[in-house]
Design a protein around this motif. Structure first.
Motif, PDB file in Angstrom:
ATOM      1  N   LEU A 147       0.896  -1.193   0.068  1.00 28.85           N
ATOM      2  CA  LEU A 147       0.062  -0.038   0.160  1.00 28.85           C
ATOM      3  C   LEU A 147       0.931   1.142  -0.111  1.00 28.85           C
ATOM      4  CD1 LEU A 147      -2.862  -0.617   2.411  1.00 28.85           C
ATOM      5  CD2 LEU A 147      -2.905  -0.906  -0.123  1.00 28.85           C
ATOM      6  N   GLN A 148       1.922   1.182   0.733  1.00 26.63           N
ATOM      7  CA  GLN A 148       2.843   2.265   1.044  1.00 26.63           C
ATOM      8  C   GLN A 148       3.459   2.594  -0.650  1.00 26.63           C
ATOM      9  OE1 GLN A 148       6.292   2.220   3.640  1.00 26.63           O
ATOM     10  NE2 GLN A 148       5.027   3.661   4.709  1.00 26.63           N
ATOM     11  N   ASP A 149       3.808   1.521  -1.032  1.00 27.53           N
ATOM     12  CA  ASP A 149       4.280   1.553  -2.440  1.00 27.53           C
ATOM     13  C   ASP A 149       3.318   2.235  -3.504  1.00 27.53           C
ATOM     14  OD1 ASP A 149       6.629   0.401  -1.373  1.00 27.53           O
ATOM     15  OD2 ASP A 149       6.204  -1.565  -2.196  1.00 27.53           O
ATOM     16  N   ASP A 150       2.198   1.668  -3.503  1.00 30.25           N
ATOM     17  CA  ASP A 150       1.143   2.100  -4.309  1.00 30.25           C
ATOM     18  C   ASP A 150       0.843   3.615  -3.968  1.00 30.25           C
ATOM     19  OD1 ASP A 150       0.959  -0.267  -5.526  1.00 30.25           O
ATOM     20  OD2 ASP A 150      -0.876  -0.693  -4.508  1.00 30.25           O
ATOM     21  N   TRP A 151       0.534   3.940  -3.054  1.00 28.01           N
ATOM     22  CA  TRP A 151       0.267   5.359  -2.778  1.00 28.01           C
ATOM     23  C   TRP A 151       1.427   6.326  -2.668  1.00 28.01           C
ATOM     24  CZ3 TRP A 151      -4.011   7.371  -2.537  1.00 28.01           C
ATOM     25  CH2 TRP A 151      -5.440   6.592  -2.135  1.00 28.01           C
ATOM     26  N   SER A 152       2.569   6.055  -3.104  1.00 26.71           N
ATOM     27  CA  SER A 152       3.796   6.804  -3.090  1.00 26.71           C
ATOM     28  C   SER A 152       3.839   7.357  -4.492  1.00 26.71           C
ATOM     29  CB  SER A 152       5.141   6.364  -2.800  1.00 26.71           C
ATOM     30  OG  SER A 152       5.472   5.187  -3.441  1.00 26.71           O
ATOM     31  N   VAL A 153       3.118   7.098  -5.113  1.00 23.10           N
ATOM     32  CA  VAL A 153       2.933   7.689  -6.754  1.00 23.10           C
ATOM     33  C   VAL A 153       1.606   8.012  -7.190  1.00 23.10           C
ATOM     34  CG1 VAL A 153       4.872   5.977  -7.476  1.00 23.10           C
ATOM     35  CG2 VAL A 153       2.427   5.127  -7.665  1.00 23.10           C
ATOM     36  N   GLU A 154       0.671   8.179  -5.923  1.00 26.62           N
ATOM     37  CA  GLU A 154      -0.466   8.728  -6.256  1.00 26.62           C
ATOM     38  C   GLU A 154      -0.639  10.061  -6.008  1.00 26.62           C
ATOM     39  OE1 GLU A 154      -3.357   7.092  -7.509  1.00 26.62           O
ATOM     40  OE2 GLU A 154      -2.259   4.957  -7.747  1.00 26.62           O
ATOM     41  N   GLU A 155      -1.569  10.810  -6.644  1.00 26.23           N
ATOM     42  CA  GLU A 155      -1.759  12.020  -6.447  1.00 26.23           C
ATOM     43  C   GLU A 155      -2.341  12.505  -5.101  1.00 26.23           C
ATOM     44  OE1 GLU A 155      -4.852  15.409  -7.858  1.00 26.23           O
ATOM     45  OE2 GLU A 155      -3.682  14.353  -9.420  1.00 26.23           O
ATOM     46  N   GLU A 156      -2.860  11.420  -4.285  1.00 25.30           N
ATOM     47  CA  GLU A 156      -3.334  11.769  -2.824  1.00 25.30           C
ATOM     48  C   GLU A 156      -2.715  10.816  -1.936  1.00 25.30           C
ATOM     49  OE1 GLU A 156      -7.512  10.109  -3.439  1.00 25.30           O
ATOM     50  OE2 GLU A 156      -8.157  12.208  -3.153  1.00 25.30           O
ATOM     51  N   GLY A 157      -1.379  10.536  -2.287  1.00 21.98           N
ATOM     52  CA  GLY A 157      -0.654   9.683  -1.506  1.00 21.98           C
ATOM     53  C   GLY A 157      -0.204  10.550  -0.137  1.00 21.98           C
ATOM     54  N   ALA A 158       0.012  11.790  -0.258  1.00 26.08           N
ATOM     55  CA  ALA A 158       0.155  12.574   1.065  1.00 26.08           C
ATOM     56  C   ALA A 158      -0.891  12.251   1.926  1.00 26.08           C
ATOM     57  CB  ALA A 158       0.717  13.833   0.701  1.00 26.08           C
ATOM     58  N   GLU A 159      -2.089  12.552   1.482  1.00 26.20           N
ATOM     59  CA  GLU A 159      -3.358  12.531   2.382  1.00 26.20           C
ATOM     60  C   GLU A 159      -3.510  11.103   2.864  1.00 26.20           C
ATOM     61  OE1 GLU A 159      -3.171  13.717  -0.911  1.00 26.20           O
ATOM     62  OE2 GLU A 159      -4.323  15.752  -0.678  1.00 26.20           O
TER      63      GLU A 159
END
Length: 177
Positions: free
Chosen positions: A109-121
């Protein structure tokens, strides 16, 4: 792994978990939540599977359901619609361990979210959940969840009670609850 937002229930795995909880008999729901948390909190591997992480985050959100500040982590659309029994204090501690592990250990999940626009959220939401779990785990006195026969599984249960709890967690993880 489909997702549509950064909330604890905004993904396929967590939404399915919520549906499964609603289909689970009320007395067994705590065991399902415990199993989801234990699958991450007790995982000593250097990388955590995304499916396990999704379920653990949703389960952790349920441990703060009904406490001040916990509404942020619930979902009227994708979260469980049925009743969730009172959460034993030790599950709050297990949830804190699971979320802390997700924040400090490599995971899908951390890997996926690190490249997403809402990753910081997503990361900020996880840190807020960790802070709330930390606050709630420090409040009150821990107590034991009832066992399958309605008896506590505290320290006095010995090896047999511990073995039964482990088997309960394993069967719940396999979807046998």
């Amino acid at each position: 792994m489909g997702k549509w937002g950064y909330g604890p229930f905004d993904n396929d795995g967590a939404a399915d978990f919520a549906g499964d909880l609603d289909a689970t008999p009320l007395p067994r729901r705590i065991y399902a939540i415990r199993a989801a948390l234990a699958s991450v909190a007790g995982d000593g591997s250097p990388h955590i599977d995304g499916g396990k992480a999704e379920l653990a985050i949703a389960a952790a959100a349920l441990t703060v359901r009904g406490v001040e500040g916990g509404d942020e982590f619930q979902s009227a659309t994708w979260g469980p619609r049925g009743e969730i029994p009172q959460i034993p204090k030790e599950l709050t501690l297990l949830a804190l361990k699971a979320i802390s592990r997700l924040l400090s250990t490599s995971n899908d999940l951390q890997d996926d979210w690190s490249v997403e626009e809402e990753g910081a959220e997503w990361l900020a939401m996880l840190r807020r959940l960790q802070a709330l779990l930390d606050r709630e785990s420090a409040a009150g006195i821990p107590f034991s969840a009832p066992g399958p026969e309605g008896h506590g599984q505290g320290k006095g249960q010995g090896q047999q009670g511990s073995k039964r709890a482990t088997n309960e967690d394993a069967s719940v993880q396999e979807g046998l609850w």
